[in-house]
Scaffold this active site. Sequence first.
Site, mmCIF file in Angstrom:
data_model
loop_
_atom_site.group_PDB
_atom_site.id
_atom_site.type_symbol
_atom_site.label_atom_id
_atom_site.label_comp_id
_atom_site.label_asym_id
_atom_site.label_seq_id
_atom_site.Cartn_x
_atom_site.Cartn_y
_atom_site.Cartn_z
ATOM 1 N N ASP A 163 -2.650 6.290 5.741
ATOM 2 C CA ASP A 163 -1.275 5.779 5.732
ATOM 3 C C ASP A 163 -0.469 6.514 6.810
ATOM 4 O O ASP A 163 -0.610 7.725 6.993
ATOM 5 C CB ASP A 163 -0.633 5.997 4.355
ATOM 6 C CG ASP A 163 0.628 5.169 4.172
ATOM 7 O OD1 ASP A 163 0.615 4.225 3.375
ATOM 8 O OD2 ASP A 163 1.645 5.480 4.859
ATOM 9 N N ASN A 204 1.176 -1.980 -5.052
ATOM 10 C CA ASN A 204 2.514 -2.502 -5.286
ATOM 11 C C ASN A 204 2.504 -4.006 -5.049
ATOM 12 O O ASN A 204 1.901 -4.474 -4.080
ATOM 13 C CB ASN A 204 3.505 -1.825 -4.333
ATOM 14 C CG ASN A 204 3.580 -0.323 -4.561
ATOM 15 O OD1 ASN A 204 3.488 0.143 -5.690
ATOM 16 N ND2 ASN A 204 3.713 0.435 -3.476
ATOM 17 N N GLN A 253 6.518 -3.398 -2.828
ATOM 18 C CA GLN A 253 5.634 -3.808 -1.723
ATOM 19 C C GLN A 253 6.452 -4.068 -0.461
ATOM 20 O O GLN A 253 7.473 -4.759 -0.503
ATOM 21 C CB GLN A 253 4.849 -5.065 -2.110
ATOM 22 C CG GLN A 253 3.798 -5.460 -1.082
ATOM 23 C CD GLN A 253 2.929 -6.629 -1.542
ATOM 24 O OE1 GLN A 253 3.240 -7.302 -2.531
ATOM 25 N NE2 GLN A 253 1.848 -6.863 -0.814
ATOM 26 N N VAL A 257 4.505 -4.251 2.794
ATOM 27 C CA VAL A 257 3.564 -4.930 3.698
ATOM 28 C C VAL A 257 2.812 -5.955 2.851
ATOM 29 O O VAL A 257 2.122 -5.595 1.882
ATOM 30 C CB VAL A 257 2.579 -3.942 4.356
ATOM 31 C CG1 VAL A 257 1.568 -4.685 5.213
ATOM 32 C CG2 VAL A 257 3.336 -2.903 5.198
ATOM 33 N N HIS A 315 -3.087 -4.231 -0.481
ATOM 34 C CA HIS A 315 -3.621 -2.898 -0.184
ATOM 35 C C HIS A 315 -3.537 -2.023 -1.424
ATOM 36 O O HIS A 315 -2.616 -2.155 -2.233
ATOM 37 C CB HIS A 315 -2.875 -2.234 0.984
ATOM 38 C CG HIS A 315 -1.392 -2.243 0.849
ATOM 39 N ND1 HIS A 315 -0.622 -3.349 1.115
ATOM 40 C CD2 HIS A 315 -0.524 -1.272 0.449
ATOM 41 C CE1 HIS A 315 0.660 -3.058 0.903
ATOM 42 N NE2 HIS A 315 0.745 -1.806 0.490
#
Length: 114
Positions: free
Chosen positions: A30, A87, A94, A96, A100
């Site tokens: 990340d 998320n 969230q 993006v 993920h």
Amino acid sequence: MSECLFCKIVERKVPATVVYEDDHTLAFDDIHPQAPVHALVIPKKHVAAVRDCGEEEQALLGKLLLTCAKVAQLKGIADSGYRIVTNTGKDGGQTVFHLHFHVTGGRHMRWPPG
Ligand code: AMP
Ligand code: ZN
């Protein structure tokens, strides 16, 4: 060309520090780590979030969790423990919209996450 940031990472059009890769999943660090270890595990195929998954994503979802466990092994936090989070949507936090899983560890993770 895809406008999705994580699709661009899959296509290697945006740089990332890749931790693990197989036919269907990719893991990378990340960019704003929230713990000593903070990796993201994504499907190579674009799926926006868990809420957009159907029966056809069943195997992929299992594969993503196995990749999370592999990443924890590779990062040396499998024994000490770690957290897996995904998320979903605005209230889920969230930002993006390419599915993920966050894999965080290397310190004691607090609960509740807030
Ligand atoms: P979420 O808020 O659950 O959608 O998580 C998105 C995560 O993507 C955040 O933890 C960001 O720090 C991370 N992120 C955003 N852009 C990048 C990037 N270019 N490379 C790696 N991680 C990123
Ligand atoms: Zn995407």
